[in-house]
Scaffold this motif. Sequence first.
Motif, short mmCIF file in Angstrom:
data_model
loop_
_atom_site.label_atom_id
_atom_site.label_comp_id
_atom_site.label_asym_id
_atom_site.label_seq_id
_atom_site.Cartn_x
_atom_site.Cartn_y
_atom_site.Cartn_z
N TYR A 40 57.04 1.67 -8.06
CA TYR A 40 58.17 2.39 -7.47
C TYR A 40 59.45 1.56 -7.48
CZ TYR A 40 55.12 6.20 -6.23
OH TYR A 40 54.27 7.26 -6.31
N TYR A 41 59.31 0.26 -7.40
CA TYR A 41 60.48 -0.61 -7.52
C TYR A 41 61.15 -0.42 -8.88
CZ TYR A 41 63.26 -4.76 -8.35
OH TYR A 41 64.30 -5.59 -8.69
N ASN A 42 60.35 -0.32 -9.93
CA ASN A 42 60.89 -0.11 -11.28
C ASN A 42 61.64 1.22 -11.37
OD1 ASN A 42 60.08 -2.11 -13.65
ND2 ASN A 42 58.55 -2.23 -12.03
N PHE A 43 61.14 2.25 -10.74
CA PHE A 43 61.86 3.53 -10.72
C PHE A 43 63.21 3.36 -10.04
CE2 PHE A 43 60.12 7.53 -12.15
CZ PHE A 43 58.88 7.15 -12.61
N GLU A 44 63.20 2.69 -8.90
CA GLU A 44 64.44 2.49 -8.15
C GLU A 44 65.44 1.65 -8.96
OE1 GLU A 44 65.42 0.19 -4.10
OE2 GLU A 44 63.83 1.71 -3.91
N ALA A 45 64.96 0.60 -9.60
CA ALA A 45 65.83 -0.27 -10.39
C ALA A 45 66.43 0.49 -11.58
CB ALA A 45 65.06 -1.49 -10.88
N LEU A 46 65.64 1.31 -12.24
CA LEU A 46 66.14 2.10 -13.37
C LEU A 46 67.19 3.12 -12.91
CD1 LEU A 46 62.80 2.71 -15.31
CD2 LEU A 46 64.73 1.31 -16.06
N GLN A 47 66.96 3.67 -11.74
CA GLN A 47 67.93 4.63 -11.20
C GLN A 47 69.25 3.93 -10.86
OE1 GLN A 47 66.47 6.94 -7.91
NE2 GLN A 47 68.41 8.00 -7.64
N LYS A 48 69.17 2.77 -10.25
CA LYS A 48 70.38 2.02 -9.89
C LYS A 48 71.19 1.64 -11.14
CE LYS A 48 68.91 0.03 -5.51
NZ LYS A 48 68.51 -1.18 -4.80
N LYS A 49 70.50 1.39 -12.24
CA LYS A 49 71.18 1.03 -13.49
C LYS A 49 71.71 2.26 -14.24
CE LYS A 49 68.42 -3.11 -14.33
NZ LYS A 49 67.37 -3.71 -15.17
N GLY A 50 71.41 3.43 -13.73
CA GLY A 50 71.87 4.66 -14.38
C GLY A 50 71.07 5.03 -15.61
N LEU A 51 69.84 4.51 -15.72
CA LEU A 51 69.01 4.78 -16.89
C LEU A 51 68.11 6.01 -16.68
CD1 LEU A 51 68.06 1.10 -17.80
CD2 LEU A 51 69.96 2.49 -18.67
N ILE A 52 67.84 6.33 -15.42
CA ILE A 52 67.13 7.55 -15.07
C ILE A 52 67.85 8.18 -13.88
CG2 ILE A 52 64.90 6.71 -15.91
CD1 ILE A 52 64.04 6.38 -12.97
N GLU A 53 67.57 9.46 -13.66
CA GLU A 53 68.19 10.14 -12.52
C GLU A 53 67.24 11.18 -11.97
OE1 GLU A 53 71.75 11.81 -14.12
OE2 GLU A 53 70.68 13.15 -15.47
N PRO A 54 67.27 11.37 -10.65
CA PRO A 54 66.46 12.44 -10.08
C PRO A 54 67.07 13.79 -10.48
CG PRO A 54 67.74 11.34 -8.37
CD PRO A 54 68.00 10.62 -9.64
N VAL A 55 66.22 14.73 -10.85
CA VAL A 55 66.72 16.04 -11.28
C VAL A 55 66.21 17.18 -10.42
CG1 VAL A 55 67.20 15.41 -13.68
CG2 VAL A 55 64.91 16.18 -13.05
N GLU A 56 65.15 16.93 -9.66
CA GLU A 56 64.58 18.01 -8.86
C GLU A 56 63.65 17.42 -7.81
OE1 GLU A 56 61.79 21.98 -9.65
OE2 GLU A 56 62.18 20.57 -11.28
N THR A 57 63.59 18.06 -6.65
CA THR A 57 62.61 17.69 -5.63
C THR A 57 61.72 18.89 -5.40
OG1 THR A 57 64.14 16.15 -4.58
CG2 THR A 57 62.28 16.89 -3.26
#
Length: 183
Positions: A40-57
Amino acid sequence: MSLSLFILGSLAEENSHPYKLKKRLLDSLPIDKMSEGKFYYNFEALQKKGLIEPVETIQKENRPNKTMYAITRAGRQFLEQEVYNNFKKASKIEDLYISIYLLKYIDPVKAAFFLEDAIKQEKKRWAKYREAKNKEEFKRQLELLDEKQQKAVQFISEHAFSQSDENIRWMEKLLSFLQRIED
């Protein structure tokens, strides 16, 4: 192994949530276990770098919310570059597992070019170790050790050289594989 690359490569195929990707990783590759926090840390780090983004909950009654993620354009560029970087700096075949898994996102000919150079560097590095082992200075240092230590050093050396030879053999096998892949 790079969790970030696996996450990006998986999201390049389809939007997903972390739990599903973690299960896919553990089912696809020879990995014994992985901590929840690290994944989950890797998900958070990728999101902070703008490499992934949440699209739906996704909300379901009596179930925790699932956040679906997508790869961004910057994430796709980063994915390709990092896979090539892994082939450039390869020294162990295990370090390339994720990059091999993600070959469909790169040009295998370009990866083969980088891997060929990495193999040359690895051969050169181990040739220096072999050369050093045969020098008089090494032999004098070995003579200063007691018999058990000498045998231990010989055992360790034999294992290390055997492992390096096997690793280089597999890297060469991978090079041949890359050179045969059709687009």
